[in-house]
Design a protein around this motif. Structure first.
Motif, PDB file in Angstrom:
ATOM      1  N   ILE A  47      42.663  12.751 -21.244  1.00 14.26           N
ATOM      2  CA  ILE A  47      42.394  13.671 -20.125  1.00 14.26           C
ATOM      3  C   ILE A  47      43.692  14.080 -19.439  1.00 14.26           C
ATOM      4  CG2 ILE A  47      41.337  13.806 -17.825  1.00 14.26           C
ATOM      5  CD1 ILE A  47      38.999  12.241 -18.860  1.00 14.26           C
ATOM      6  N   LYS A  50      42.608  17.291 -24.102  1.00 18.22           N
ATOM      7  CA  LYS A  50      41.778  17.234 -22.891  1.00 18.22           C
ATOM      8  C   LYS A  50      40.295  17.379 -23.235  1.00 18.22           C
ATOM      9  CE  LYS A  50      44.933  18.755 -19.233  1.00 18.22           C
ATOM     10  NZ  LYS A  50      44.638  17.611 -18.348  1.00 18.22           N
ATOM     11  N   LYS A  51      40.001  18.297 -24.160  1.00 20.28           N
ATOM     12  CA  LYS A  51      38.601  18.482 -24.541  1.00 20.28           C
ATOM     13  C   LYS A  51      38.022  17.209 -25.123  1.00 20.28           C
ATOM     14  CE  LYS A  51      37.558  20.540 -28.319  1.00 20.28           C
ATOM     15  NZ  LYS A  51      37.383  21.516 -29.404  1.00 20.28           N
ATOM     16  N   TYR A  94      37.611  14.613 -22.141  1.00 15.17           N
ATOM     17  CA  TYR A  94      36.509  14.939 -21.242  1.00 15.17           C
ATOM     18  C   TYR A  94      35.155  14.758 -21.920  1.00 15.17           C
ATOM     19  CZ  TYR A  94      39.250  16.758 -17.335  1.00 15.17           C
ATOM     20  OH  TYR A  94      40.062  16.865 -16.242  1.00 15.17           O
ATOM     21  N   CYS A 134      34.464  10.874 -22.295  1.00 15.41           N
ATOM     22  CA  CYS A 134      34.188  10.252 -20.994  1.00 15.41           C
ATOM     23  C   CYS A 134      32.858  10.726 -20.409  1.00 15.41           C
ATOM     24  CB  CYS A 134      35.331  10.547 -20.026  1.00 15.41           C
ATOM     25  SG  CYS A 134      36.878   9.707 -20.420  1.00 15.41           S
ATOM     26  N   SER A 135      32.517  11.987 -20.614  1.00 14.61           N
ATOM     27  CA  SER A 135      31.256  12.509 -20.081  1.00 14.61           C
ATOM     28  C   SER A 135      30.051  11.824 -20.714  1.00 14.61           C
ATOM     29  CB  SER A 135      31.171  14.019 -20.320  1.00 14.61           C
ATOM     30  OG  SER A 135      32.193  14.698 -19.628  1.00 14.61           O
ATOM     31  N   ILE A 170      41.363  14.444 -12.763  1.00 18.98           N
ATOM     32  CA  ILE A 170      40.373  15.525 -12.637  1.00 18.98           C
ATOM     33  C   ILE A 170      40.731  16.434 -11.468  1.00 18.98           C
ATOM     34  CG2 ILE A 170      37.933  16.009 -12.214  1.00 18.98           C
ATOM     35  CD1 ILE A 170      37.269  13.369 -13.563  1.00 18.98           C
ATOM     36  N   ASP A 182      43.302  18.837 -12.498  1.00 21.72           N
ATOM     37  CA  ASP A 182      42.784  19.898 -13.362  1.00 21.72           C
ATOM     38  C   ASP A 182      41.935  20.907 -12.594  1.00 21.72           C
ATOM     39  OD1 ASP A 182      44.062  18.913 -15.553  1.00 21.72           O
ATOM     40  OD2 ASP A 182      42.354  17.773 -16.311  1.00 21.72           O
ATOM     41  N   LEU A 205      36.399  22.367 -18.136  1.00 25.43           N
ATOM     42  CA  LEU A 205      36.228  21.013 -18.664  1.00 25.43           C
ATOM     43  C   LEU A 205      36.069  20.004 -17.529  1.00 25.43           C
ATOM     44  CD1 LEU A 205      38.872  20.951 -21.553  1.00 25.43           C
ATOM     45  CD2 LEU A 205      36.393  21.037 -21.794  1.00 25.43           C
ATOM     46  N   ALA A 206      36.913  20.114 -16.513  1.00 25.86           N
ATOM     47  CA  ALA A 206      36.847  19.181 -15.388  1.00 25.86           C
ATOM     48  C   ALA A 206      35.535  19.338 -14.615  1.00 25.86           C
ATOM     49  CB  ALA A 206      38.040  19.402 -14.464  1.00 25.86           C
ATOM     50  N   MET A 209      32.701  17.736 -16.523  1.00 27.63           N
ATOM     51  CA  MET A 209      32.784  16.277 -16.408  1.00 27.63           C
ATOM     52  C   MET A 209      32.209  15.800 -15.074  1.00 27.63           C
ATOM     53  SD  MET A 209      34.077  13.285 -17.476  1.00 27.63           S
ATOM     54  CE  MET A 209      34.670  11.745 -16.769  1.00 27.63           C
TER      55      MET A 209
END
Length: 839
Positions: free
Chosen positions: A80, A88-89, A92, A95-96, A113, A116, A128-129, A132
């Motif tokens: 992230i 990053k994708k 995220y 983690c999601s 986050i 971002d 993305l952030a 999440m």
């Protein structure tokens, strides 16, 4: 997806898993891969970005298969914080899915986050952030990130895709921490987005529905939301009248933005009918257009997807009409009749979903004044759905519909249909069905003898499902109607001669015992009455036997020839194991052998008529409670129906008035809160008013608190306000700041925010003013707010403290010499007091 498929190692692993012929082989392959990934992650910084992504995707796939994954969390969080989009994708996404809002590692990525979510970050990273946060955001994340999300939402430079995600993300954060969001500042910007492009408008309306829905349940609704009504009406009119001229990109099987139209209609249901003539005309034209358009479309047999979209808009439009009509704000009779006609057509269709929705909507429309005659034209169709439909949920809706549409003209026919349906009804709805039959029979009985016959049929067909409330009600009606007493007693006598349910024995035992003097004739003697009751006595439950003993002693008082035999029966049960039966047998034996006629007459005096009849209201409330519980079960949701819904209504017409003197808060109440570790509990309590607080300690010099006002009386508490005196120590603000009303047996709340400017010598005091029963009351209370709640501990060594002490050049400093002779603690306190250190 393209990134995943380009990773050969990941593709090979998924292929190996799919080729496994047994669960054991799959398990072994997963363990082998986990061992390999663990060894690779131990390399740390030597692992390149491509490998870290590949192994993280593998862990995600293993997690989705249902295996426990205890590695890779830190690596996912590191992705992230990476610079490239692909990393990053991956971070995220993992983690999601693998984290939840209570995961202990979420706090470690909150700052990443937040970075971002900066407005200077590329919008694809912002999305993305936001995704999440919307997926796993909890209370802590809401406290830290809600301002950043609001900034993206209200910024004029944010792109449409960012604003759409920001709306949904803010809704999630609002649900987790409603008191954080500054609604008055955010709402105008969200309302302005209604006129934006359709995608943004859909997300904005979703957020508004969530916000208004929350404040509808916990009023008052902030006035700022009222500005959304005219904008929503204009958007709905645009969608309804310009469907043919719109771009195909916004059409779903030929229907223009069905989800957006549904959200517009749903949002309007939270507000009253518009007051401006322009908005009224526009809304009525739009509703008429939707109804006529839907009628034309649904008659062409369109595809299933198009049909579902069109019907969804239609039913939401009907819900809006019903909402206005039930509040007495909609007086367009032609449109109401058109709505009833459309629903009548839908309940006759073959598609089960449309029939279900049609019956449910029709049941609510029938409660609107003037619509029942039009709906009663569908009585035959609804009766067919009740008996013949294969779907149990539709049969339940048909039952509700018959209950609502019953009146004096069709009551005998409907009740007869329900009695017939009782033979084949599912067991889970029989209790509700019996309740509704009993209520309808009483409410629309032109002859109470017919009511007794209906109840007797219920006792015969479904005695197990007749609750105590129903047969209590029968006894009340018979007792209060002298002309009915003899008929009821004779009817129950005939029923007791055969096989009858135990609830019927209870009803018959009470009525025959109470009105046996009216039954005496050549054919019916006291011996006959005793025999017909006694034949059921041995097989009855203890509670029924106790009731029959009461009937026997009444028979003995009326028919003296039964006294010797009943004396033996009472003596036999003096040593019964059941305490209630034993006590009654002892008392009745003593009464039966007593020769004092005056005592006997006073004991066996005829029961007086019941003064207040609230059983019908109680039965109706039970019907509503069971309907709510059944609807919750059908939807598959978990809901708690409070015990208050199953209890009797409080008698609001009490002759005696309770005089309450509201005293001020006691020292014990305040001391208990000050000693509480959480700072939460009861601030004030009296027989009619209870105040609770919940502490929410903030950061630095600011703190928040929730105040709960509980009204325990049967009257509303009006004009309730809490005022704090002016003090230089702190600034206090309340939300809402206006006086509030707490309805009887209800609870309201306020939010308190305190900013501490300097140490407070005493707890913060306030005066609570309110009106109860027309009398004004003042209560002085102290809140458990002291200076220590704004102080955080700071560990410091002695050497460090001396350095800090010397660096404070502009502060007043005092050095206390404690080396003097101090005999006890009292003299120590006095020494400090003399130096103005403690008070």
């Amino acid at each position: 997806l393209a990134t995943m498929t380009s990773m050969r190692g990941l593709t090979n692993f998924i292929t190996d898993i799919r080729k496994c012929s047994s669960k054991e082989l799959e398990h072994n392959r997963v363990l082998k891969e986990l061992s390999n990934i663990r060894n690779k992650f131990q390399k740390g910084a030597r692992l390149d970005a491509y490998s870290r992504k590949k192994y993280t995707w593998k862990l995600l796939y293993i997690y989705i298969l249902g295996y426990d994954v205890d590695i890779g969390h830190v690596e996912a969080m590191q992705l992230i914080t990476a610079k490239t989009y692909s990393e990053k994708k991956t971070g995220y996404t993992v983690c999601s899915i693998m984290f939840n809002e209570r995961h202990e590692l979420l706090t470690m990525i909150t700052q990443a986050i937040k970075n971002d979510l900066n407005k200077e970050t590329p919008e694809i990273i912002q999305c993305l952030a936001l995704s999440m946060v919307a997926n796993v955001g909890g209370r802590n994340m809401s406290d830290a990130l809600w301002k950043d999300v609001c900034l993206l939402l209200t910024s004029g430079t944010s792109k449409s895709i960012v604003r759409k995600k920001a709306c949904l993300c803010l809704l999630k954060l609002f649900k987790r921490a409603p008191d954080n969001i500054e609604v008055d500042a955010v709402a105008p910007k969200v309302i302005a987005m209604i006129g934006d492009e359709y995608g943004v408008a859909t997300s904005a309306l979703t957020l508004l529905i969530g916000l208004v829905g929350y404040y509808t349940q916990k009023p008052p609704v902030p006035p700022v939301f009222e500005d959304a009504v005219p904008k929503t009406i204009r958007l709905l009119q645009k969608l309804a009248f310009k469907a043919t001229r719109s771009h195909n990109d916004y059409k779903y099987y030929g229907t223009l933005c069905p989800w957006l139209q549904i959200r517009c209609l749903r949002l309007l249901q939270y507000f009253p009918f518009p007051s401006r003539d322009e908005d009224k005309k526009r809304l009525e034209d739009t509703i008429g257009k939707i109804l006529s358009t839907e009628k034309k479309k649904t008659s062409k047999g369109a595809k299933a997807n198009k049909s579902n979209a069109d019907h969804a808009i239609l039913f939401e439009c009907l819900n809006l009409i019903i909402h206005y009509a039930q509040n007495g704000e909609f007086h367009n009779r032609a449109m109401l009749e058109k709505a009833a006609a459309l629903l009548g057509r839908f309940v006759a269709l073959k598609e089960a979903n449309i029939r279900y929705l049609g019956l449910d909507c029709m049941a609510r429309l029938a409660k609107v004044e003037g619509t029942l005659p039009k709906i009663q034209e569908q009585l035959t169709t609804i009766q067919y759905s009740l008996h013949k439909d294969l779907d149990i949920s539709i049969r339940k809706r048909a039952l509700d519909m018959l209950f609502v549409m019953c009146d004096e003209s069709n009551a005998p026919k409907i009740i007869q249909e329900l009695l017939v349906f009782l033979h084949a009804a599912e067991y889970q709805i029989r209790e509700e069905l019996v309740l509704k039959i009993a209520i309808l029979a009483e409410r629309f009985a032109t002859d109470l003898r017919w009511y007794i016959d209906v109840i007797l049929k219920l006792l015969t067909l479904a005695g197990d499902y007749i609750s105590d409330d129903i047969w209590y009600r029968v006894i009340q009606i018979v007792t209060n109607n002298e002309r009915l007493q003899k008929y009821a007693a004779l009817t129950m006598y005939k029923a007791l001669e055969g096989k009858i349910h135990e609830n019927g024995i209870k009803v018959g035992g009470y009525i025959i015992g109470e009105f046996c003097d009216q039954m005496f004739s050549k054919k019916i003697t006291g011996r006959n009455l005793f025999n017909v009751l006694n034949r059921h006595f041995p097989t009855s439950s203890p509670s029924t036997q106790a009731l029959l003993l009461s009937a026997f002693v009444k028979l003995a008082n009326t028919f003296e020839d039964l006294r010797p035999e009943l004396s033996k029966l009472f003596s036999q049960y003096k040593v019964h194991a059941d305490v209630e039966i034993q006590q009654r047998a002892c008392e009745y034996s003593a009464i039966n052998s007593n020769v004092d006629e005056n005592l006997i007459e006073s004991v066996f005096e005829v029961m007086p008529a019941f003064e207040r009849d609230q059983s019908d209201n109680m039965l109706l409330k039970r019907v509503e409670t069971q309907s709510k519980r059944r609807i919750v079960e059908e939807k598959g949701e978990k809901a708690q129906i409070t015990e208050d819904e199953d209890e009797d209504d409080e008698d609001e017409d009490e002759d005696e008035e309770v005089e309450e003197v509201f005293e001020d808060q006691t020292k014990q109440e305040l001391q208990a809160l000050l000693q509480s570790a959480s700072g939460s509990g009861y601030l004030y309590s009296s027989p009619l008013l209870q105040i609770g607080v919940k502490m929410q300690v903030g950061t630095g010099h600011e703190m928040k608190m929730k105040i709960f006002y509980g009204n325990k009386s049967t009257l509303p508490i009006e004009e309730l306000s809490c005022s704090f005196g002016k003090t230089p120590d702190a600034t206090v603000s309340l939300v809402p700041n206006d006086p509030i009303t707490v309805e009887a047996k209800k609870q309201e709340r306020q939010f308190l925010r305190i900013q501490c400017h300097r140490p407070m010598a005493t707890p913060l005091g306030a005066v609570l003013r309110f009106t109860l029963g027309g009398e004004e009351n003042d209560v002085h209370i102290n809140f458990p707010i002291i200076v220590t709640q704004f102080i955080k501990s700071h560990l410091c060594s002695g050497k460090k403290f001396v350095e800090l002490w010397k660096s404070w050049t502009h502060e007043a400093k005092t050095i206390v010499d404690l080396a003097s002779n101090i005999e006890d603690i009292d003299s120590f306190k006095e020494s400090l007091s003399n130096r103005n250190i403690v008070k």
